[in-house]
Every structure is written in structure tokens, then in C-alpha cells.
Design a protein around this motif. Sequence first.
Motif, PDB file in Angstrom:
ATOM      1  N   GLN A 364       0.302  -1.439  -0.406  1.00  0.00           N
ATOM      2  CA  GLN A 364       0.417   0.073  -0.006  1.00  0.00           C
ATOM      3  C   GLN A 364       0.997   1.638  -0.340  1.00  0.00           C
ATOM      4  O   GLN A 364       2.085   1.560   0.669  1.00  0.00           O
ATOM      5  N   PRO A 365       0.354   2.236  -0.638  1.00  0.00           N
ATOM      6  CA  PRO A 365       0.746   3.481  -0.203  1.00  0.00           C
ATOM      7  C   PRO A 365       1.083   3.855   1.206  1.00  0.00           C
ATOM      8  O   PRO A 365      -0.128   3.745   1.641  1.00  0.00           O
ATOM      9  N   LEU A 384       3.557  14.981  -4.431  1.00  0.00           N
ATOM     10  CA  LEU A 384       4.212  14.230  -4.465  1.00  0.00           C
ATOM     11  C   LEU A 384       5.646  13.306  -5.253  1.00  0.00           C
ATOM     12  O   LEU A 384       6.003  12.005  -4.525  1.00  0.00           O
ATOM     13  N   ARG A 388       7.839  10.500  -2.979  1.00  0.00           N
ATOM     14  CA  ARG A 388       8.961  10.279  -3.742  1.00  0.00           C
ATOM     15  C   ARG A 388       9.648  10.298  -3.564  1.00  0.00           C
ATOM     16  O   ARG A 388      11.057   9.358  -3.494  1.00  0.00           O
ATOM     17  N   ASN A 391      11.297   8.337  -1.108  1.00  0.00           N
ATOM     18  CA  ASN A 391      11.095   7.024  -1.039  1.00  0.00           C
ATOM     19  C   ASN A 391       9.432   7.009  -0.403  1.00  0.00           C
ATOM     20  O   ASN A 391       9.666   5.876   0.146  1.00  0.00           O
ATOM     21  N   ILE A 392       9.096   7.766  -0.270  1.00  0.00           N
ATOM     22  CA  ILE A 392       7.625   7.116   0.859  1.00  0.00           C
ATOM     23  C   ILE A 392       7.321   7.262  -0.280  1.00  0.00           C
ATOM     24  O   ILE A 392       6.544   7.780  -1.897  1.00  0.00           O
ATOM     25  N   LYS A 393       6.053   5.973  -0.675  1.00  0.00           N
ATOM     26  CA  LYS A 393       5.267   5.557  -1.516  1.00  0.00           C
ATOM     27  C   LYS A 393       3.957   6.491  -1.308  1.00  0.00           C
ATOM     28  O   LYS A 393       2.809   6.589  -0.753  1.00  0.00           O
ATOM     29  N   CYS A 394       2.977   7.094  -2.416  1.00  0.00           N
ATOM     30  CA  CYS A 394       2.171   7.672  -2.327  1.00  0.00           C
ATOM     31  C   CYS A 394       1.561   7.346  -3.979  1.00  0.00           C
ATOM     32  O   CYS A 394       2.036   7.506  -4.485  1.00  0.00           O
ATOM     33  N   GLU A 395       0.173   8.256  -3.664  1.00  0.00           N
ATOM     34  CA  GLU A 395      -0.486   8.376  -4.730  1.00  0.00           C
ATOM     35  C   GLU A 395      -1.682   9.670  -4.565  1.00  0.00           C
ATOM     36  O   GLU A 395      -2.168   9.891  -3.194  1.00  0.00           O
ATOM     37  N   VAL A 396      -2.602  10.024  -5.479  1.00  0.00           N
ATOM     38  CA  VAL A 396      -3.048  10.814  -5.409  1.00  0.00           C
ATOM     39  C   VAL A 396      -4.899  10.381  -6.130  1.00  0.00           C
ATOM     40  O   VAL A 396      -4.713   9.459  -7.054  1.00  0.00           O
TER      41      VAL A 396
ATOM     42  N   GLU B  32       6.416   1.281  -7.586  1.00  0.00           N
ATOM     43  CA  GLU B  32       5.321   1.085  -5.917  1.00  0.00           C
ATOM     44  C   GLU B  32       5.923   2.438  -5.074  1.00  0.00           C
ATOM     45  O   GLU B  32       4.996   3.263  -4.292  1.00  0.00           O
ATOM     46  N   ASN B  33       6.351   3.216  -5.100  1.00  0.00           N
ATOM     47  CA  ASN B  33       6.588   4.775  -4.944  1.00  0.00           C
ATOM     48  C   ASN B  33       5.505   5.330  -5.508  1.00  0.00           C
ATOM     49  O   ASN B  33       5.264   6.406  -4.672  1.00  0.00           O
ATOM     50  N   GLN B  37       0.356  -1.408  -7.282  1.00  0.00           N
ATOM     51  CA  GLN B  37       0.148  -2.862  -6.287  1.00  0.00           C
ATOM     52  C   GLN B  37       0.589  -3.946  -7.492  1.00  0.00           C
ATOM     53  O   GLN B  37       0.140  -4.176  -8.775  1.00  0.00           O
TER      54      GLN B  37
END
Lengths: 454, 454
Positions: A364-365, A384, A388, A391-396, B32-33, B37
Motif C-alpha cells: 500500500q502507499p 508527490l 517519492r 522514498n515515501i510511497k504515495c498517490e493522489v 510502488e513509490n 500494487q
Amino acid sequence: MKPSIPKGTRDFSPNEVAKRKYIFSTIQKVFENFGFQPIETPSFENSSTLMGKYGEEGDRLIFKILNSGDYLRKADANLLGNKESQKLTSQISEKALRYDLTVPFARYVVQHQNEISFPFKRYQMQPVWRADRPQKGRFREFYQCDADVVGSKSLLQEVEFVQLYDAVFSKLKLTGTMIKMNNRKILSGIAEIIGASDKLINFTVALDKLDKIGEEGVVKEMLEKGITEKAIEKVKPLFSFNGSNKEKLAELKGMLAASDEGLNGVSDLEFVVDSIEELGLESAELEIDVTLARGLNYYTGAIFEVSAPKGVKMGSIGGGGRYDDLTGIFGLKDVSGVGISFGLDRIYLVLEELNLFETVDLPQPKVLFLNYNNEQQITVLKALKALRSSNIKCEVYPDVASSNKQQKKQWKYATTRGIEFTVTDIENELFTLKNMNTGDQVSCNLSEMIETLK
Amino acid sequence: MKPSIPKGTRDFSPNEVAKRKYIFSTIQKVFENFGFQPIETPSFENSSTLMGKYGEEGDRLIFKILNSGDYLRKADANLLGNKESQKLTSQISEKALRYDLTVPFARYVVQHQNEISFPFKRYQMQPVWRADRPQKGRFREFYQCDADVVGSKSLLQEVEFVQLYDAVFSKLKLTGTMIKMNNRKILSGIAEIIGASDKLINFTVALDKLDKIGEEGVVKEMLEKGITEKAIEKVKPLFSFNGSNKEKLAELKGMLAASDEGLNGVSDLEFVVDSIEELGLESAELEIDVTLARGLNYYTGAIFEVSAPKGVKMGSIGGGGRYDDLTGIFGLKDVSGVGISFGLDRIYLVLEELNLFETVDLPQPKVLFLNYNNEQQITVLKALKALRSSNIKCEVYPDVASSNKQQKKQWKYATTRGIEFTVTDIENELFTLKNMNTGDQVSCNLSEMIETLK
């Protein structure tokens, strides 16, 4: 009508893939720590490479690939007319899917012998395919993870394989696995003592039932199978074979005194048992098991098998052994090898049953930016990008919510996926960051947000 | 006779596997960043899932798996008698190897629609198989690495895919890749302007030759293909289509003023170009390319293609686009998606050509214990155990050298494999550690050795 997949195959969801990767990468790291190097071979081989290597049953279970184009053109008209499936196969199919990793490895060693520095320590983690009847823990497509050393007869390898099994299962926090060992030479010695090697399998099968049917039952079955009373008398120590490994080895020495090969096998095992006693194991136990007859026609020295911790119902989760002539089938003589295998799919089922996946990072992000406002999109994209880079997984959430209902949909998306943080609002470069587990909200700038999420 | 492998397939040696894994894991981390998935699907699908999805040519290139057992029993005798290969196939084969990742993904989405939270951002990195004629950069077994978002029409995804390409290639230190974009709606607009959509492919093919044959040559070819002089006049701005992306978009706006769909496509591209200008790219360049017509029958919006840096001769190393109806073939309507793909095998060849694998950790052990003395084996095994606990890859040469010649063999093994350190002697728990590159030797105890090797 819903589409489906072939019997015995599986789709893997994101969480399943993550858990499987965790097992793979654990095994891989240990393999490499022990000096093994990866190779990969094609999914399909020429049929001539595979056929005839696994017995009649094996040949039947190999998946064959139909030739391309006008594959019937050169086929024998009589075979077609008489519908002789078995004989026709080699005329319309010249490739087949890998059935295990050992035969392709043997083929690889022979084909690349001039590039390889022997002793060659290789590992291989790839899927294999078998047209077996599917059942619990048995699939038509499944992974094998093999490590082998070829080009050396040293017993140090056997010691290292015990340590390797222990290291992998310890890292997986799977405590209490039982690494069972036997030696083909001990079995040959027993065969000498009982008077006939053709009765050895009957003998080990009967002995294996000691727990269930008692000494009397075992003796009865052996007599029925044609093993003489006199022979049974000679191997009687095996009926009370319950002590420590050292005690077992002492018994075997006495029993096999008349068989040089048998004593040889005892001394091999003794070296492994003594070394492991000096070195210690972290989570597994090593146990001499003279009923272990796995791959009897194949192995010539050590035999390994690993069973899951007590209480978990599952076939063996690993196994292997020493073979004196791996590559002879492809024309390269006298290459001795020893190897072990991990059963990825069964290990998965065991870890699942024992709740040992808890610490696995699911894909998961870490944070989802809710998307309520078209004007903020560039600010979001910039945030974002910065996250990134750290190295933080993220999304909008991709679509802007233009109604209350759509806002709720975004919210539901975050909770269903188990995402830990959401950014619920942005104003003047300040982000409202919500912890979805506690409900806490903070207002922070970009670098503060990165600090919080790291 | 040496064994061989099927045409168009490859064995991968340890160093090749390590370099491939480096690319895979780089792509995976970026996927993944960006919030994608992983899923995995079986290597083979029911033939009905794959057949008819890739055109006639595709159907021909799909590898079919022969049914198990007496596969001819139910086959039509007439087809067998007349050797009608093509018609017989579905009677003797019901499974086939995956041809790409998109159709299995569509099947997955439909089959698992009730478990999925949409928009679904999935990535998948698995091999595919095609009975194509092998050539440079084209194999019969090769990997695809796909990322797709389904269930959203937002253009933010297109922006993110440009960033994603840039992030992956930057991490691989592959600078100067060209991310080319077009939009299907612009192509439809051009078709409107030139008077016929069936001439669009002729038009783009001719235009693509501008560099080579000049404006005059292009016009000549277009006229030959039946595009009228009047139509050519209308799209003339495309012949001097050399400015910045902004200039190109301005030209397109003028040219496509009479086509609503065309203008729509321009505005889509404009959003991506403007956003990327705000966000910046690290190592890649984004370029509008109206000759890009990849997958024309398939894509309905954005079209992507990535080419290797100038000077490297290689087909595209990535591509993708938006499709309005991915899952309709399996009965689930109105699921829009957009996706991109990385061509692992071609990226490998490019990195190799540009010497960009230099920093990749090869899977050699860091240190090899030479084995000259039987008495030291337990000391060696204990040292190996301690080193491995500190995550230092290490091994012992398995066989004891009993002659000068055998000692030399061990030495040669270390140098051939490029192992950095050897332990050449052990006395009183002191190890002689030799740096194989410099020739320097130090005598150290176990913990000092661990410090040195870490």
C-alpha cells in the motif's frame, strides 16, 4: 459468463504477491550469503531434454507445447488415423514446459561447462509445471527454490545445507522445523543385512509405521513382504530407534558392522551431526531418520527432508540429497553434486496458518492525497514528487470529487485499501495530514510532512 | 552431442541474472513509490481467454499447450484425416501461454471485480511468450513490466506516467531517453481534415519519413496513397514540425480548428506538457510526436513511446496509452484505463551497450576460505557462520587440497570468480586475510575480519 483460469493455477493479489516476495527474498539472501549464485533457464526446453528423465509417470505429467504453423503436415497419417495420441506427440510437439529445476540445471552445466568454475554453487528460483491432479498444497504451476553444489564430494556441503535450512526458517520466524537426514549408503547397508536390496522399500515403508501399528505390526508386515525372521532380528535396534542422534548412530554402527558401505554412510552422517552439534542451530532440529527414502533411485549419499513444525499438517516443505552423476544423462561424466530445495508454495501455506506474515510490508502507499479541488493539482503533483524522492510511497486519487458522494467514495477507497495517512486539505502550501488509524490531524508544510511520514 | 535450448530462448548466467534483477527491482521500487500494487497471473490461460484478442497474426504466434492424456480421443476424424492443423488446434489444446500482460490483466479485473477498490493501480512483471522470428532484441520468451490504472479517466495519470518513466530511467542512470507522446484524438482530427480515416496510417507512415526523404518526398508519397493535394495543404504545418512542444501544440490548434475531437486531443496533451514543465524532468525529455501511431486500433487517448538515448540503435524501450474499454471483451463495460510498459530485455541491452551496469553488485561472495588443512574445518565453519550473521557473503572451498596442484586450483577458482578476499591460513584463531586485488595480507581475529569485510 465470468472468465476463469485453468485448473491448478492461481492469480495472486497484491498482498499475496508481497508475502510471496518476502519468502523469495529471504531465501535468496541466505543463498547468496552462503556463496550460491543465481542462474535462470527458459520456461520451455526441447522435449528431448526432459522426456525420459522422470520415469513414465513424469513423462505423462509434462506439459507439451504444440508446434507452430501447420504442425500436422509431417505427422504420420496412420498415427492420426488410429488416434494414437502417445506416439503422435513427438511428431507435433518438440518443446515442453520445465518439470523441475534439476534436469534443466544439469543441461545448463553441460552446455556451459567451459564458462563455469567448478565447484559450481548455483541457486535457481523459478516456476515449474506439472499436469498433476490439483489438491491442497499441490498446484499445476508452482515455484521451486533450489541450491546445488556440483563438482565436489566434500561433506562440508551437507553441513552447510543443514545450516542453510536453519538460517532460512529462522529468518522466516518459523521455529521448530525438523530437518531429517538419512544416507543412501545406510539404506544399502540395511539392504545387505536383510538380504535383498529389492525389499528395501518394503522395509522402510513398514518401519515408518512403527508409531501407528507398533513393533508387532511392523514385524508382521515385514514377514508378509518376504523379509526373513533372521534378517528382522539383525535390524531390530531400528524398532526402538528413539534416542539422540548420537545414540542412533551408535546403534547403526553396531547393526551395520558387517557392511562396509553401511558404516561409510554412518560415518558421513556422524560428520554432519558432530559438526552441527559444534555449530548449533538457531530454530530447527536435526534428526537422523532411517525411514527417509526420498528419491531412492536418484540419491547416492545424504538425503534431506524438512517437515513443518509439529501441529501443522503439511507434506514436506523441503528436501534434497547427494547424487553422484547429475550430468551423465547429457554426456558429462563424474560430476558429483548435492542440493536442496525449498517448497515455496507450501512454506507460504505454513506461514499463513501460523500468522507469520504480520511484519511483511504490504504494497500500500503510505499516504493518499484526496482530490477535492482542481486548483490544487500542481501543488499535489509537486508534493508527490518530493515525497517519492524521499522514498515515501504515495498517490493522489485521480478524479476530482465534484459532489459529496464522490468525496465519500475517495474516503472509502482510502479505508478499504488500508492506507495509513490521507491529505484531506491544502491551503497556502499547508497540508492537512490525517492519521487514518487514530483520526489525528495535523497541519504541516511539505518538509514537516516528509519528516512525519518517513 | 551437447544439449541445447529452443530457438529464441536464453539461459542467464549469474552475472546476467544479477543485472536483470537490478533493472527489475529499480522498476518495482518506482512502481510502488507511485502507488502501484503487484499482481501475478498464471503462465498459461484458457485458450478462449487469449485467442482472438491480438488479431490473426497474434493468434498464430500464441504458444498452445497440448492437452494431457489421450488428447486425440475426441478429435474430429475428418480434420485428422485431412491434416487440418488450424481447425484441429482447439480440439487438442485448451490452454495457451500468456502472450502479453494486458489481456490477462483485463481477465483478472473482471474475475476479481468484487475484491478490487477502483481506481485500481496495478503493476505486473512477468514473462510472456511469442512464436515470433527471433532477432536482435526480440525473443520467444521475454519479460514485460506493466503499470496500468483502470477505473479513472483523469489526465493526472498521464502526467504521472511521464514522471514514472523519467524516475526509472534516472535511477538506472540512463540519461537522454526521449518520451514521445501523441493522442489518438489528434490523429482522428487529422483524419477528419485529410478526409478519410482509412488513410491515416498511410499519412503517418509518410510523415515519419520527413527526416529521410524531405518534404517533397513526403508529399509525393501521400499523393500516391490517394491523399488529395487540398488535404495535404491543410496539414502542411506538420512538415515543419520542429519547434518546442508549446509551439507544436499552437500549430496543431490552428490546424485542427475545424475538428472538435482534434482540439480535445490537443488540450489533453497541453495539460500534460504544462504540468511536466512545472514539475521538471530529471533525465528524460518529453516530446510531442504526431507520427506516433502505435496500437492505433486499441488506444483511444494518450499514446506513449520511449526511445533509447541518441546514438543507441534499439527499437522502443517502452510504450503505452489510454484505452476506453479494456475489460469489455470479458463482459465488464466502461472501464477506462491507461498504462505503460517497460521492455526489460531491450533496456538490458541498452545499459550493457552504455556500460551502465558498473555499480551493480554481482553475486560473488566477498570472501573465500581456502581449504588447505583438514584440522581447521570446524574453525572455518564457525567463522563462516559469524560472517553470515553479519550479512557478509562467504564460502569455503569444499575440498581439502592435498597437493600443491590442488592448492593452485583453489587459487585459480578465487581469481576466476573475481572474489575480493581470501583467507589463506588460520593459526591460533588468527586468520590471514588477503586482498586479491592489492595482494595485501593482514593477520586478524574473527571480529577484526568482520570489521574489515563489512
